[in-house]
Design a protein around this motif. Structure first.
Motif, PDB file in Angstrom:
ATOM      1  N   ASN A 126       7.433   1.233   2.648  1.00  0.00           N
ATOM      2  CA  ASN A 126       6.170   0.586   2.286  1.00  0.00           C
ATOM      3  C   ASN A 126       6.269  -0.936   2.397  1.00  0.00           C
ATOM      4  O   ASN A 126       5.317  -1.602   2.821  1.00  0.00           O
ATOM      5  CB  ASN A 126       5.744   0.991   0.869  1.00  0.00           C
ATOM      6  CG  ASN A 126       5.227   2.413   0.815  1.00  0.00           C
ATOM      7  OD1 ASN A 126       4.685   2.933   1.786  1.00  0.00           O
ATOM      8  ND2 ASN A 126       5.393   3.068  -0.330  1.00  0.00           N
ATOM      9  N   GLY A 150      -3.403   4.042  -0.615  1.00  0.00           N
ATOM     10  CA  GLY A 150      -3.015   4.614   0.660  1.00  0.00           C
ATOM     11  C   GLY A 150      -3.764   5.908   0.913  1.00  0.00           C
ATOM     12  O   GLY A 150      -4.450   6.442   0.039  1.00  0.00           O
ATOM     13  N   ASP A 186       1.655   3.945   1.611  1.00  0.00           N
ATOM     14  CA  ASP A 186       1.617   4.757   2.832  1.00  0.00           C
ATOM     15  C   ASP A 186       2.575   5.929   2.717  1.00  0.00           C
ATOM     16  O   ASP A 186       2.292   7.027   3.182  1.00  0.00           O
ATOM     17  CB  ASP A 186       2.005   3.899   4.044  1.00  0.00           C
ATOM     18  CG  ASP A 186       0.980   2.820   4.330  1.00  0.00           C
ATOM     19  OD1 ASP A 186      -0.099   3.170   4.821  1.00  0.00           O
ATOM     20  OD2 ASP A 186       1.251   1.646   4.058  1.00  0.00           O
ATOM     21  N   GLN A 209       0.857  -1.187   0.000  1.00  0.00           N
ATOM     22  CA  GLN A 209       0.000   0.000   0.000  1.00  0.00           C
ATOM     23  C   GLN A 209       0.892   1.236   0.000  1.00  0.00           C
ATOM     24  O   GLN A 209       1.976   1.223   0.581  1.00  0.00           O
ATOM     25  CB  GLN A 209      -0.886  -0.016   1.251  1.00  0.00           C
ATOM     26  CG  GLN A 209      -1.837   1.162   1.360  1.00  0.00           C
ATOM     27  CD  GLN A 209      -2.821   0.966   2.504  1.00  0.00           C
ATOM     28  OE1 GLN A 209      -3.556  -0.003   2.532  1.00  0.00           O
ATOM     29  NE2 GLN A 209      -2.826   1.893   3.454  1.00  0.00           N
TER      30      GLN A 209
END
Length: 933
Positions: free
Chosen positions: A143, A545, A132, A130
């Motif tokens: 990540n 995200g 992030d 994801q």
């Protein structure tokens, strides 16, 4: 995979390639084969090689050779795929089910270690990363760390599976996207395997647990997406039951013009085929123009097959195929086998050969123009030149407040902090009609965002996400290098991405990183915020995200209709990010261009992206790379060694993978405390004897749905909200909110997945007025509003079966097993729809749910059904007698006692599907077969 063909056509022969001899089954042994389309020749060989006189018969083989291209499909065949490919979201429940089957086999008196894939099965972990962290150098490492923290339990389980099951391999996280890894490395094109002591050669055919498995069609590999339950059956040696399809011939002529990308071609093809109607059909490309289509472009087109609805979209084998195999590091021996086999079997593309097709379309590639698609369906193509006008036309449907907080500008674009908008004054709080100075109506709602020491204004239509992602385009060097070159030119001119745009680069394989490095394009991409965030299927599946906190707060507090632009294949509502209402598909270079523009309310022809260092306006045409530039960069920066190096040890994994604490043994040690991997209930109480199926009585409607309800609306996906049934379940089991993770990561836990079925934030259940999300009415409680899950619990406790009413194209979208599994576990016994997407209908049967269809020309509205009725469905018991009735009688009784009656078409289309339904599902059928064997 044992192949003991009856060989009633005398098709078995020997093919010598170099020093190696191969056993082959010649398709020209069957009358009529010479003029069959390529795809049907592959199916014909499959039947010849697997003919057993019982499931696969001489009659089926004759029917395929004598295929009537003008007839509607009505002849069933059994197709045995050579291999199965999975991604981790759909693959985890497959391996969970196989592990559960091992225990069930033991309970029924069989040997658990006999449950193994009988065909090669490969799983690529690509759906769990994801975004992030973005816009910084360490984004990738951080990540991946987050990914392992969230998914450690699942990864331990998959590592156990890799050791416990024979012929099962796992490509670890941080390597690439399943379909790109498939075409660059895993696909064989022609298989070579020892069978019964001899080396056998046969076409590579592959089904996968993701609908975009069709990407391999670009290589001439016949395959498509199936539900996880079908994939499990295929792994266990069960053929895929299917009807001989209609084949749409798509003739290509001309060449792609300069300035037009593969994405533009594929969006044009998608629009044409969706308009023509190809659901359930094969699409096969042929003609003089095929030779001018690079393999990467063919793969891009094949990838989009689910978006136009066909079962596959295949290109035959030719010199372009061989060149790609060489480039991507396949051995000389393999390339020689592919060429010799294809030519010997009449499977080599010859534009002069007249083949039989059911329908014909044609595209002159020289007519293709730059395009995007959106805001919610991939087939809704928009000319790039019309994009601004199109956006303005649909914006009022998404922007709740027609008032504006700032006077419209002459050019109609917004950020108030932008020097091109001198007459804006958000501080003054000016209200004005939603009309721009150029006379075009559009809603405005300008909101000032403060970040650190700066402020900027955002409005409806800002591009909040601009993501280069998805195998659809990241497998294609022409568009990826075009994006890099455009970024380089933009960076050199001093252009910057707007501060509200979340940028990300998620390639489909490490080869992309390497050729960006060699071409010297990373510094410019990173200058614009396009740092590497991961190798995986990110934004396209909703793993975008969170938006930056300040943007998310501004969007939600002011109900802004903001957009995403991504180089993917899916842009359905609610899919990309919960804060983003409008999603557009575009080529990678256009993704970068929209990040620079910062808004969908933009005309690239007439509006400048910004100013260069000398204050001169810079337009898109000033930084768009030429076709020659792109090609010369491809030639100088991509070579065979990149592929051989990156794929040399693709199953090994990094230190994170190898250091996972992994259980051992031939049955899995289930952890009762796990919220990720739990033993599902499918085989509880199962015996070797069949329980007769029954008519459905006293059923209530769980959901009444409209047209084009996709598996994205049905299947659990995206983030788990704290106040949702799944969120409450996790909280009750001691999981902190920050560790909820996504539904996709928890697909191995049926308790979470049931609670997320029919819970998409954009689902519109017509039992409720003006309500979106996973809600319904509980008629046991006076029709009060409640969640789908809580209503299901109440109905199941009361012993009341459930039905779902739906419109056209029910279940279109990704092939998701949980759309069917969740439906079954919610207590739904039947779905009544106007029409179905192929995979979802099949999956419903595979989970023991009846798919019914309204009579031709009828639907819930025309029949006067509002979903408050009680349903009786009769005629089901005829299936116990070995019959498959064409229709079942439905009687829906209203509260006032009046009844609506009709005969619904029973969509159990083949005898094999009837067997699955009688066994209460495909897994139960396979399990009983294994024990008997």
């Amino acid at each position: 995979m044992s192949q003991d063909s009856v060989n009633s056509f005398g098709a078995k022969d020997t093919l010598k390639v170099g020093d190696q001899s191969y056993e082959v089954y010649r398709v020209d042994a069957v009358e009529g084969s010479a003029t069959l389309p390529y795809s049907l020749k592959v199916l014909l060989e499959n039947l010849l090689r697997t003919e057993d006189g019982a499931n696969i018969t001489a009659e089926q083989i004759k029917a395929l050779g004598g295929w009537d291209e003008n007839a509607d499909p009505d002849i069933e065949i059994q197709f045995t795929p050579a291999r199965v490919i999975m991604q981790d979201f759909t693959g985890v429940p497959c391996i969970v089910d196989l592990a559960t089957m091992r225990e069930a086999v033991k309970d029924l008196g069989g040997q658990p270690d006999k449950v193994n894939p009988l065909s090669p099965a490969e799983l690529v972990i690509d759906h769990s990363v994801q975004i992030d962290v973005f816009g910084r150098r360490d984004a990738f490492e951080r990540n991946v760390d987050f990914e392992y923290q969230r998914n450690g339990e699942r990864y331990q389980f998959l590592r156990w599976g890799q050791g416990a099951f024979a012929d099962f391999k796992v490509v670890p996280p941080g390597t690439g996207i399943v379909h790109q890894v498939n075409i660059e490395h895993l696909a064989r094109v022609v298989m070579s395997r020892e069978v019964g002591g001899v080396q056998q050669a046969y076409p590579d055919t592959c089904v996968g647990t993701d609908s975009h498995t069709t990407m391999e069609n670009g290589l001439g590999v016949l395959g498509w997406g199936v539900g996880g339950i079908e994939a499990e059956a295929a792994m266990l040696g069960q053929p895929v039951s299917m009807l001989i399809p209609r084949v749409v011939g798509f003739k290509l002529s001309g060449e792609i013009p300069a300035g037009v990308t593969a994405t533009d071609v594929v969006l044009t093809v998608t629009e044409m085929l969706r308009k023509h109607g190809v659901v359930g059909k094969f699409v096969e490309f042929h003609g003089e123009g095929v030779a001018s289509i690079p393999l990467a472009n063919r793969a891009t087109i094949g990838n989009m097959s689910p978006e136009f609805g066909s079962t596959c979209a295949i290109f035959p084998i030719d010199d372009v195929t061989l060149d790609y195999l060489r480039l991507t590091g396949r051995s000389d021996k393999q390339v020689e086998l592919v060429e010799a086999y294809a030519k010997e079997q009449g499977m080599w593309h010859d534009p002069s050969r007249e083949l039989r097709f059911s329908e014909q379309l044609e595209l002159d590639l020289s007519t293709v123009v730059p395009s995007i698609a959106g805001p919610k369906r991939p087939q809704d193509r928009i000319l790039l030149s019309d994009a601004k006008e199109s956006f303005r036309k649909v914006l009022p449907d998404y922007a709740a407040d027609p008032e504006v907080d700032v006077i419209g500008r002459d050019n109609g674009s917004f950020p108030a902090s932008d020097p091109s908008a001198p007459d804006s004054d958000p501080a003054a709080g000016i209200k004005a009609p939603a009309k721009t100075g150029d006379g075009s109506d559009r809603p405005h709602k300008v909101v000032t965002v403060k970040r650190d020491d700066t402020t900027f204004d955002i409005d409806h239509g800002i591009v909040s996400i601009a993501s280069i992602t998805s195998c659809t385009n990241t497998s294609n060097p022409s568009v990826m290098l075009a994006a890099g070159l455009l970024a380089k030119k933009a960076s050199e001119k001093g252009l910057k991405v707007k501060p509200w745009v979340k940028t990300s680069m998620a390639p489909g394989s490490k080869v992309v990183t390497e050729y960006y490095e060699k071409a010297g394009l990373w510094p410019a991409l990173e200058d614009l915020g396009y740092h590497l965030v991961g190798y995986g299927c990110t934004t396209c599946i909703g793993n975008s995200g969170p938006l930056p906190d300040d943007i998310s707060a501004a969007v939600n507090d002011n109900d802004l209709a903001v957009t995403s632009v991504l180089s993917g294949n899916r842009n359905f509502e609610g899919r990309i990010n919960p804060d983003v209402k409008m999603n557009y598909l575009a080529s990678p270079p256009l993704v970068v261009a929209y990040a620079l523009a910062g808004t969908m309310d933009f005309d690239f022809e007439s509006e400048a992206l910004g100013q260069d260092k000398d204050g001169n306006d810079v337009y898109l045409k000033d930084i768009w790379p030429s076709a020659d530039e792109v090609q010369s960069t491809i030639d100088s920066s991509i070579d065979r060694e990149m592929f051989t190096a990156q794929y040399a040890d693709v199953f090994a994994g990094d230190e994170r993978w190898t250091s996972l604490d992994t259980p051992e043994g031939n049955t899995f040690a289930w952890d009762d405390q796990s919220t990720y991997v739990r033993k599902p209930p499918y085989f509880e109480g199962m015996t070797m004897e069949l329980t007769p199926v029954e008519d459905i009585s006293g059923a209530r409607v769980l959901a009444k749905l409209g047209d084009s309800v996709t598996t994205d609306h049905i299947s659990p996906a995206g983030a788990i909200k704290v106040d949702s049934p799944a969120g409450k379940y996790l909280a009750e089991h001691g999981v902190d909110r920050k560790d909820f993770n996504s539904y996709g990561s928890r697909r191995g836990n049926h308790e979470v997945m049931i609670r997320g079925t029919f819970a998409n934030i954009r689902l519109r259940n017509q039992l409720l007025d003006g309500v979106e999300g996973g809600f319904t009415r509980n008629f046991l409680d006076g029709g009060e509003q409640t969640t789908i899950f809580e209503a299901s619990e109440a109905y199941q406790q009361a012993g009341i079966p459930l039905v779902v009413l739906a419109g056209k194209e029910y279940g279109s979208g990704s092939s998701r097993d949980w759309a069917a599994k969740g439906t079954r576990l919610l207590g739904v016994k039947a779905v009544i729809a106007e029409s179905y997407e192929r995979i979802h209908r099949s999956n419903l049967i595979g989970m023991g749910v009846l798919p019914l269809q309204y009579p031709e020309g009828q639907n819930a509205e025309s029949l006067g059904l509002d979903g408050t009725e009680t349903f009786e469905i009769t005629g089901v018991t005829e299936l116990n007698e070995g019959k498959t009735p064409k229709t079942l009688h439905v009687a829906a009784t209203k509260a006032d006692g009046s009844t609506v009656e009709f005969d619904a078409v029973l969509r159990i289309d083949t005898p094999g599907e009837r067997d699955y339904y009688l066994n209460d599902g495909i897994l139960q059928y396979v399990l009983r077969s294994l024990v008997r064997a």
